[in-house]
Design a protein around this motif. Structure first.
Motif, PDB file in Angstrom:
ATOM      1  N   VAL A  47      87.562  58.695  34.491  1.00 55.68           N
ATOM      2  CA  VAL A  47      87.854  58.529  35.922  1.00 55.68           C
ATOM      3  C   VAL A  47      89.254  57.955  36.102  1.00 55.68           C
ATOM      4  O   VAL A  47      90.015  58.393  36.983  1.00 55.68           O
ATOM      5  CB  VAL A  47      86.804  57.622  36.594  1.00 55.68           C
ATOM      6  CG1 VAL A  47      87.231  57.272  38.014  1.00 55.68           C
ATOM      7  CG2 VAL A  47      85.448  58.306  36.617  1.00 55.68           C
ATOM      8  N   ALA A  48      89.609  56.991  35.275  1.00 61.41           N
ATOM      9  CA  ALA A  48      90.944  56.393  35.355  1.00 61.41           C
ATOM     10  C   ALA A  48      92.022  57.441  35.096  1.00 61.41           C
ATOM     11  O   ALA A  48      93.018  57.528  35.831  1.00 61.41           O
ATOM     12  CB  ALA A  48      91.064  55.251  34.347  1.00 61.41           C
ATOM     13  N   ALA A  49      91.828  58.252  34.063  1.00 58.18           N
ATOM     14  CA  ALA A  49      92.808  59.291  33.737  1.00 58.18           C
ATOM     15  C   ALA A  49      92.902  60.325  34.854  1.00 58.18           C
ATOM     16  O   ALA A  49      94.003  60.781  35.212  1.00 58.18           O
ATOM     17  CB  ALA A  49      92.430  59.963  32.424  1.00 58.18           C
ATOM     18  N   ASP A  50      91.768  60.694  35.425  1.00 59.34           N
ATOM     19  CA  ASP A  50      91.764  61.692  36.498  1.00 59.34           C
ATOM     20  C   ASP A  50      92.490  61.179  37.741  1.00 59.34           C
ATOM     21  O   ASP A  50      93.266  61.917  38.364  1.00 59.34           O
ATOM     22  CB  ASP A  50      90.325  62.081  36.859  1.00 59.34           C
ATOM     23  CG  ASP A  50      89.644  62.877  35.764  1.00 59.34           C
ATOM     24  OD1 ASP A  50      90.354  63.409  34.889  1.00 59.34           O
ATOM     25  OD2 ASP A  50      88.402  62.967  35.776  1.00 59.34           O
ATOM     26  N   GLY A  53      96.292  60.656  36.921  1.00 59.70           N
ATOM     27  CA  GLY A  53      96.964  61.934  36.755  1.00 59.70           C
ATOM     28  C   GLY A  53      96.980  62.758  38.021  1.00 59.70           C
ATOM     29  O   GLY A  53      98.001  63.360  38.383  1.00 59.70           O
ATOM     30  N   GLY A  54      95.856  62.769  38.744  1.00 58.76           N
ATOM     31  CA  GLY A  54      95.746  63.629  39.913  1.00 58.76           C
ATOM     32  C   GLY A  54      96.385  63.078  41.162  1.00 58.76           C
ATOM     33  O   GLY A  54      96.876  63.837  42.005  1.00 58.76           O
ATOM     34  N   PHE A  55      96.397  61.750  41.313  1.00 61.37           N
ATOM     35  CA  PHE A  55      96.981  61.162  42.518  1.00 61.37           C
ATOM     36  C   PHE A  55      98.318  60.483  42.234  1.00 61.37           C
ATOM     37  O   PHE A  55      99.324  60.808  42.860  1.00 61.37           O
ATOM     38  CB  PHE A  55      96.016  60.150  43.140  1.00 61.37           C
ATOM     39  CG  PHE A  55      96.541  59.544  44.421  1.00 61.37           C
ATOM     40  CD1 PHE A  55      96.438  60.229  45.609  1.00 61.37           C
ATOM     41  CD2 PHE A  55      97.134  58.287  44.422  1.00 61.37           C
ATOM     42  CE1 PHE A  55      96.935  59.682  46.794  1.00 61.37           C
ATOM     43  CE2 PHE A  55      97.631  57.729  45.592  1.00 61.37           C
ATOM     44  CZ  PHE A  55      97.530  58.429  46.786  1.00 61.37           C
ATOM     45  N   GLY A 126      92.113  50.672  29.001  1.00 59.02           N
ATOM     46  CA  GLY A 126      91.368  51.251  27.889  1.00 59.02           C
ATOM     47  C   GLY A 126      92.025  52.531  27.411  1.00 59.02           C
ATOM     48  O   GLY A 126      92.497  53.333  28.216  1.00 59.02           O
ATOM     49  N   GLN A 127      92.093  52.721  26.085  1.00 60.72           N
ATOM     50  CA  GLN A 127      92.758  53.858  25.444  1.00 60.72           C
ATOM     51  C   GLN A 127      94.226  53.980  25.873  1.00 60.72           C
ATOM     52  O   GLN A 127      94.806  55.066  25.846  1.00 60.72           O
ATOM     53  CB  GLN A 127      92.023  55.170  25.728  1.00 60.72           C
ATOM     54  CG  GLN A 127      90.627  55.235  25.156  1.00 60.72           C
ATOM     55  CD  GLN A 127      90.062  56.646  25.143  1.00 60.72           C
ATOM     56  OE1 GLN A 127      90.676  57.557  24.578  1.00 60.72           O
ATOM     57  NE2 GLN A 127      88.899  56.835  25.753  1.00 60.72           N
ATOM     58  N   GLN A 128      94.809  52.879  26.291  1.00 53.87           N
ATOM     59  CA  GLN A 128      96.231  52.839  26.687  1.00 53.87           C
ATOM     60  C   GLN A 128      96.534  53.767  27.869  1.00 53.87           C
ATOM     61  O   GLN A 128      97.668  54.215  28.034  1.00 53.87           O
ATOM     62  CB  GLN A 128      97.127  53.215  25.494  1.00 53.87           C
ATOM     63  CG  GLN A 128      97.081  52.249  24.336  1.00 53.87           C
ATOM     64  CD  GLN A 128      97.709  50.912  24.675  1.00 53.87           C
ATOM     65  OE1 GLN A 128      98.835  50.847  25.150  1.00 53.87           O
ATOM     66  NE2 GLN A 128      96.953  49.834  24.462  1.00 53.87           N
ATOM     67  N   ILE A 129      95.530  54.023  28.693  1.00 54.48           N
ATOM     68  CA  ILE A 129      95.725  54.966  29.804  1.00 54.48           C
ATOM     69  C   ILE A 129      96.708  54.421  30.833  1.00 54.48           C
ATOM     70  O   ILE A 129      97.586  55.156  31.317  1.00 54.48           O
ATOM     71  CB  ILE A 129      94.368  55.288  30.461  1.00 54.48           C
ATOM     72  CG1 ILE A 129      93.527  56.142  29.512  1.00 54.48           C
ATOM     73  CG2 ILE A 129      94.557  56.022  31.792  1.00 54.48           C
ATOM     74  CD1 ILE A 129      92.124  56.413  30.002  1.00 54.48           C
ATOM     75  N   ALA A 130      96.595  53.154  31.174  1.00 57.77           N
ATOM     76  CA  ALA A 130      97.505  52.567  32.156  1.00 57.77           C
ATOM     77  C   ALA A 130      98.950  52.631  31.663  1.00 57.77           C
ATOM     78  O   ALA A 130      99.867  53.012  32.406  1.00 57.77           O
ATOM     79  CB  ALA A 130      97.107  51.124  32.453  1.00 57.77           C
ATOM     80  N   VAL A 131      99.156  52.275  30.397  1.00 56.40           N
ATOM     81  CA  VAL A 131     100.511  52.306  29.832  1.00 56.40           C
ATOM     82  C   VAL A 131     101.028  53.737  29.755  1.00 56.40           C
ATOM     83  O   VAL A 131     102.195  54.014  30.067  1.00 56.40           O
ATOM     84  CB  VAL A 131     100.525  51.649  28.439  1.00 56.40           C
ATOM     85  CG1 VAL A 131     101.885  51.845  27.767  1.00 56.40           C
ATOM     86  CG2 VAL A 131     100.196  50.176  28.543  1.00 56.40           C
ATOM     87  N   ALA A 132     100.167  54.669  29.352  1.00 60.61           N
ATOM     88  CA  ALA A 132     100.586  56.063  29.208  1.00 60.61           C
ATOM     89  C   ALA A 132     101.055  56.643  30.532  1.00 60.61           C
ATOM     90  O   ALA A 132     102.127  57.278  30.606  1.00 60.61           O
ATOM     91  CB  ALA A 132      99.440  56.903  28.648  1.00 60.61           C
ATOM     92  N   TYR A 133     100.290  56.434  31.580  1.00 62.96           N
ATOM     93  CA  TYR A 133     100.683  56.988  32.884  1.00 62.96           C
ATOM     94  C   TYR A 133     101.853  56.227  33.492  1.00 62.96           C
ATOM     95  O   TYR A 133     102.623  56.789  34.273  1.00 62.96           O
ATOM     96  CB  TYR A 133      99.483  57.024  33.829  1.00 62.96           C
ATOM     97  CG  TYR A 133      98.618  58.236  33.601  1.00 62.96           C
ATOM     98  CD1 TYR A 133      99.024  59.498  34.033  1.00 62.96           C
ATOM     99  CD2 TYR A 133      97.410  58.126  32.925  1.00 62.96           C
ATOM    100  CE1 TYR A 133      98.243  60.615  33.801  1.00 62.96           C
ATOM    101  CE2 TYR A 133      96.617  59.244  32.691  1.00 62.96           C
ATOM    102  CZ  TYR A 133      97.041  60.488  33.135  1.00 62.96           C
ATOM    103  OH  TYR A 133      96.274  61.617  32.898  1.00 62.96           O
ATOM    104  N   VAL A 135     104.348  55.117  31.614  1.00 61.94           N
ATOM    105  CA  VAL A 135     105.464  55.769  30.917  1.00 61.94           C
ATOM    106  C   VAL A 135     105.776  57.119  31.572  1.00 61.94           C
ATOM    107  O   VAL A 135     106.949  57.463  31.793  1.00 61.94           O
ATOM    108  CB  VAL A 135     105.128  55.960  29.426  1.00 61.94           C
ATOM    109  CG1 VAL A 135     106.156  56.868  28.754  1.00 61.94           C
ATOM    110  CG2 VAL A 135     105.067  54.611  28.719  1.00 61.94           C
ATOM    111  N   ALA A 136     104.728  57.875  31.887  1.00 61.48           N
ATOM    112  CA  ALA A 136     104.929  59.169  32.547  1.00 61.48           C
ATOM    113  C   ALA A 136     105.635  58.989  33.886  1.00 61.48           C
ATOM    114  O   ALA A 136     106.542  59.757  34.239  1.00 61.48           O
ATOM    115  CB  ALA A 136     103.591  59.873  32.746  1.00 61.48           C
TER     116      ALA A 136
END
Length: 239
Positions: A47-50, A53-55, A126-133, A135-136
């Motif tokens: 849900v976090a990734a979606d 990424g989507g919004f 979790g899974q570095q999702i916050a950091v990854a997005y 960076v994006a």
């Protein structure tokens, strides 16, 4: 290459009360939605990734880039006040570079920071999702600012064309047409972010090497051409 006076005037124009409120709308909305989602469904990596990424990346970052990039120079060209700036003993390439730095900083501040905070709210990184997005968002901010700054120098309808690119090309065609994804700042930035995550929740249609090259080419090319276009603006005394 950087002029503090030009930077101060550009910051003042971009962060005036009215424009700052517009810039803050989407980040606040992202945080509110993130808090609501976390409260309703708990921490969920998918849900976090979606949502990020989507919004955040697909909508918030490019729209803020449009506002900051075009607003850094477009209004001055439209109302003619740019002639006072061009009359100063400052190289036009310096003017463009300075305005680009300001546009990048504003875009990053209003997009990358809220993205990181939203990621922490959603799943605690979790899974570095916050950091990854995040960076994006940072990488995309650079390319978007350069592209939309260029639009601000070549057309009076820069905001319209910028929104068409962000919402039609990237959001619509990018999700439906395979080839369009290759020519998408969003996909290029995701390729960089993909290397940050622990899992496969962040993916891109473009390889990392290709993405880095395209990001560099677009940013440098847009900045150079914006400088060239600004040089073609003639002052009355230059005729």
């Amino acid at each position: 290459m950087y002029d503090p006076t030009v930077a101060r005037l550009t910051y003042r124009a971009l962060l005036g009360r009215r424009r700052a409120l517009i810039l803050a709308v989407l980040p606040v909305l992202l945080l509110v939605i993130s808090a609501a989602v976390r409260g309703l469904s708990g921490a969920d990596d998918q849900v976090a990734a979606d949502l990020l990424g989507g919004f955040a990346l697909a909508t918030m970052v490019p729209i803020i880039g449009v506002i900051a990039g075009t607003g850094a120079i477009g209004p001055e060209i439209d109302d003619g006040s740019v002639v006072y700036l061009l009359a100063k003993p400052v190289k036009r390439s310096t003017i463009i570079f300075t305005k680009l730095i300001v546009a990048i900083a504003v875009t990053m501040a209003f997009s990358a920071i809220p993205t990181f905070v939203a990621g922490l709210i959603l799943n605690g990184n979790g899974q570095q999702i916050a950091v990854a997005y995040t960076v994006a968002a940072l990488v995309a901010s650079i390319a978007y600012a350069a592209m939309f700054l260029l639009l601000g120098t070549v057309t009076r309808h820069a905001v319209v064309f910028g929104l068409v690119y962000a919402l039609v090309w990237e959001a619509l065609f990018g999700s439906l047409v395979q080839g369009a994804r290759t020519l998408s700042v969003q996909q290029w930035s995701l390729a960089v972010a993909q290397k940050v995550t622990d899992g496969d929740l962040v993916t891109s249609e473009v390889g990392l090497s290709t993405a880095v090259i395209l990001l560099a080419v677009v940013t440098a090319g847009a900045t150079w051409y914006a400088g060239q276009k600004l040089r073609t603006l003639k002052l009355a005394g230059e005729e």
